[in-house]
Write an enzyme that holds these catalytic residues in place. Structure first.
Site, PDB file in Angstrom:
ATOM      1  N   GLU A  57       0.817  -1.217   0.000  1.00 56.21           N
ATOM      2  CA  GLU A  57       0.000   0.000   0.000  1.00 56.21           C
ATOM      3  C   GLU A  57       0.848   1.263   0.000  1.00 56.21           C
ATOM      4  OE1 GLU A  57      -2.440  -3.343   0.924  1.00 56.21           O
ATOM      5  OE2 GLU A  57      -0.622  -2.639   1.958  1.00 56.21           O
ATOM      6  N   HIS A 126     -10.961  -5.947   7.912  1.00 58.82           N
ATOM      7  CA  HIS A 126     -11.665  -5.712   6.652  1.00 58.82           C
ATOM      8  C   HIS A 126     -12.922  -4.871   6.837  1.00 58.82           C
ATOM      9  CE1 HIS A 126      -9.325  -9.386   5.970  1.00 58.82           C
ATOM     10  NE2 HIS A 126      -9.308  -9.057   4.692  1.00 58.82           N
TER      11      HIS A 126
END
Length: 334
Positions: A57, A126
């Site tokens: 990321e 998540h």
């Protein structure tokens, strides 16, 4: 359209209109994204404009910052908002500050898409709602739509913006608006379909809130999924609530908020994230500062719990229409 289809349409429109728009991230190319938002874009525009990135990321955002400074319009995806933490230095120290540090010589027209919130039993890694962390950072914009029409228009406006935009997509709304209880779908409210999305180009201006539901008794400030939860609470309780869908969290459109609270004299803030230091705290402060002499009751907050995100018990963690309706009643009893 569903929100997934509306977002895909926005990307398609902008990639066709502007060759500088580049879409990339984990699994967004050949696979079409874990939620299929980017499905078909690589086949249409080629692997140089819609491509997969490694599971890195920090690298994804760092590359996007460089692309934006170079003159491209990158739209990068962080597969889940929970994954942004390794990229936080690139977001905070690079993307957010580039215009200021360069005295305007460089801009960073970066759009960072992030699915957020719960509803898929994804557990702690998540399902987070980290919007308050982004609104704290000077130099970036934070957006969260509540319906397909706004999702497409706001994403187009974000891609056209000269500043970096954090574009948060509530996963519970991906397949269409719902009625506030688990995943029962609803496609319209008060006769107005919020799933009717034009095929071509249009934009919804950033920094503009909307009155999702007009009312006279209490002002409700919400965004994303919680707009629908607040509406269900009003519909089922009979409270004449005016729901303000913030849409752009920061910079925020404060005028309709102040106007509504001065009219109703009462305010309830609803968000999915944990309560302490959540964005609702900022909203409460703004209402207090701007509407103190018009308030007839203390401001109420209805939020997620101050706990790590529960996996199996996520539907007990979410604000529900029942909890929101109870807050409506409390402020009306004052």
């Amino acid at each position: 359209m569903t929100m997934i289809q509306a977002l895909r349409s926005a990307l398609d429109v902008m990639m066709e209109r502007d060759p500088r728009v580049v879409v990339f991230g984990e699994d967004v190319g050949y696979f079409g994204g874990v939620f299929r938002v980017t499905e078909g874009l690589q086949a249409r525009y080629g692997a140089s404009r819609c491509f997969d990135a490694p599971i890195n990321e920090g690298g994804i955002v760092g590359i996007a910052v460089g692309m934006g400074a170079y003159g491209l319009r990158p739209v990068a995806e962080i597969q889940f908002a929970d994954y942004f933490y390794p990229a936080s230095d690139q977001i905070v120290s690079e993307a957010a500050r580039l215009r200021y540090r360069s005295a305007g010589d460089f801009t960073c027209p970066l759009t960072l898409r992030m699915p957020c919130g719960g509803g898929i039993y994804g557990g702690q890694t998540h399902s987070q709602s980290p919007e308050a962390l982004f609104t704290h950072v000077c130099g970036i914009r934070t957006v969260m739509p509540s319906n397909p029409y706004d999702a497409k228009g706001l994403l187009i406006a974000s891609i056209e913006c000269e500043d970096p935009v954090i574009f948060l997509e509530p996963k519970r709304l991906y397949n269409g608006p719902f009625d506030g209880h688990h995943d029962r779908p609803v496609v319209s409210w008060s006769g107005q379909s919020l799933a009717e999305v034009p095929e071509g180009y249009y934009s919804v201006p950033l920094e503009t809130a909307s009155v999702f539901r007009p009312g006279q008794q209490v002002t409700v400030l919400a965004y994303g999924t919680m707009v629908w939860v607040a509406e269900a609470a009003a519909r089922e309780s009979g409270v004449d609530a005016e729901i303000i869908d913030l849409r752009s969290l920061w910079p925020m459109d404060l005028d309709p908020v102040v106007e509504s609270v001065k009219k109703t004299g009462r305010c309830v803030v609803v968000h999915e994230a944990t309560r302490t230091s959540g964005f609702g705290a900022e909203l409460s402060s703004l209402v207090q500062e701007n509407c103190f002499y018009h308030l007839e009751a203390p401001i109420e907050r209805v939020t997620g719990w101050d706990t790590p995100y529960p996996h199996a018990q996520e539907w007990n963690y979410f604000p529900t229409p029942e909890r929101v309706a109870a807050a409506y009643r409390r402020v009306l009893e004052e």
